[in-house]
Motif scaffolding. Structure first.
Motif, PDB file in Angstrom:
ATOM      1  N   TYR A  21      -3.627   5.678  -7.959  1.00  0.00           N
ATOM      2  CA  TYR A  21      -2.249   5.243  -8.177  1.00  0.00           C
ATOM      3  C   TYR A  21      -2.064   5.058  -9.671  1.00  0.00           C
ATOM      4  N   GLU A  27       3.060   6.594  -9.052  1.00  0.00           N
ATOM      5  CA  GLU A  27       2.723   7.806  -8.311  1.00  0.00           C
ATOM      6  C   GLU A  27       1.307   7.745  -7.754  1.00  0.00           C
ATOM      7  N   TYR A  28       1.155   8.228  -6.513  1.00  0.00           N
ATOM      8  CA  TYR A  28      -0.149   8.416  -5.891  1.00  0.00           C
ATOM      9  C   TYR A  28      -0.511   9.890  -6.010  1.00  0.00           C
ATOM     10  N   LEU A  66      -3.619  11.437   1.829  1.00  0.00           N
ATOM     11  CA  LEU A  66      -2.475  11.181   0.965  1.00  0.00           C
ATOM     12  C   LEU A  66      -1.162  11.363   1.738  1.00  0.00           C
ATOM     13  N   GLN A  67      -1.092  12.382   2.574  1.00  0.00           N
ATOM     14  CA  GLN A  67       0.115  12.600   3.362  1.00  0.00           C
ATOM     15  C   GLN A  67       0.310  11.497   4.403  1.00  0.00           C
ATOM     16  N   MET A  70       1.786   8.637   2.648  1.00  0.00           N
ATOM     17  CA  MET A  70       3.196   8.911   2.387  1.00  0.00           C
ATOM     18  C   MET A  70       4.031   8.642   3.641  1.00  0.00           C
ATOM     19  N   ASP A  71       3.534   9.071   4.789  1.00  0.00           N
ATOM     20  CA  ASP A  71       4.265   8.870   6.040  1.00  0.00           C
ATOM     21  C   ASP A  71       4.424   7.399   6.386  1.00  0.00           C
ATOM     22  N   ASN A  73       4.531   4.936   4.121  1.00  0.00           N
ATOM     23  CA  ASN A  73       5.080   4.226   2.966  1.00  0.00           C
ATOM     24  C   ASN A  73       6.516   3.766   3.186  1.00  0.00           C
ATOM     25  N   PHE A  79       4.655  10.492  -4.228  1.00  0.00           N
ATOM     26  CA  PHE A  79       3.390  10.998  -3.704  1.00  0.00           C
ATOM     27  C   PHE A  79       3.271  12.460  -4.122  1.00  0.00           C
ATOM     28  N   ASN A  80       2.254  12.768  -4.919  1.00  0.00           N
ATOM     29  CA  ASN A  80       2.037  14.143  -5.362  1.00  0.00           C
ATOM     30  C   ASN A  80       1.139  14.813  -4.328  1.00  0.00           C
ATOM     31  N   VAL A  81       1.753  15.511  -3.382  1.00  0.00           N
ATOM     32  CA  VAL A  81       1.017  16.162  -2.309  1.00  0.00           C
ATOM     33  C   VAL A  81       1.053  17.691  -2.456  1.00  0.00           C
TER      34      VAL A  81
END
Length: 85
Positions: A21, A27-28, A66-67, A70-71, A73, A79-81
């Motif tokens: 982070y 940003e993650y 990471l996704q 994000m879901d 959050n 979120f940089n996916v």
């Protein structure tokens, strides 16, 4: 196999597959390597890692982790996916 690439602001080891982070960018992301430097690639720009701005979230993670974050959050955060290079 993940390699140690840096450390966060608390001295915890950052690996090539860590979830980080960035407190300044809010940003993650998972670090990427461009040339010989590790950092964050976002919207076509590359930002080298700055340990003083980073907080380790997960020592070893992947894009699915990471996704999932994000879901789940509810905060206004990036979120940089995009994917790992």
């Amino acid at each position: 196999m993940a390699i140690k690439i840096s450390h966060d602001k608390n001295g915890r080891k950052i690996f090539s597959d860590s979830i980080l982070y960035d407190e300044i960018a809010n940003e993650y992301f998972i670090p990427v390597k461009v040339g010989s430097q590790w950092g964050d690639e976002f919207l076509g720009d590359f930002y080298p890692l700055k340990p003083s701005e980073l907080r380790l979230i997960k020592s070893h993670g992947d894009m699915e982790d990471l996704q999932e974050m994000m879901d789940q959050n509810t905060e206004d955060v990036v979120f940089n996916v995009k994917g790992i290079i």
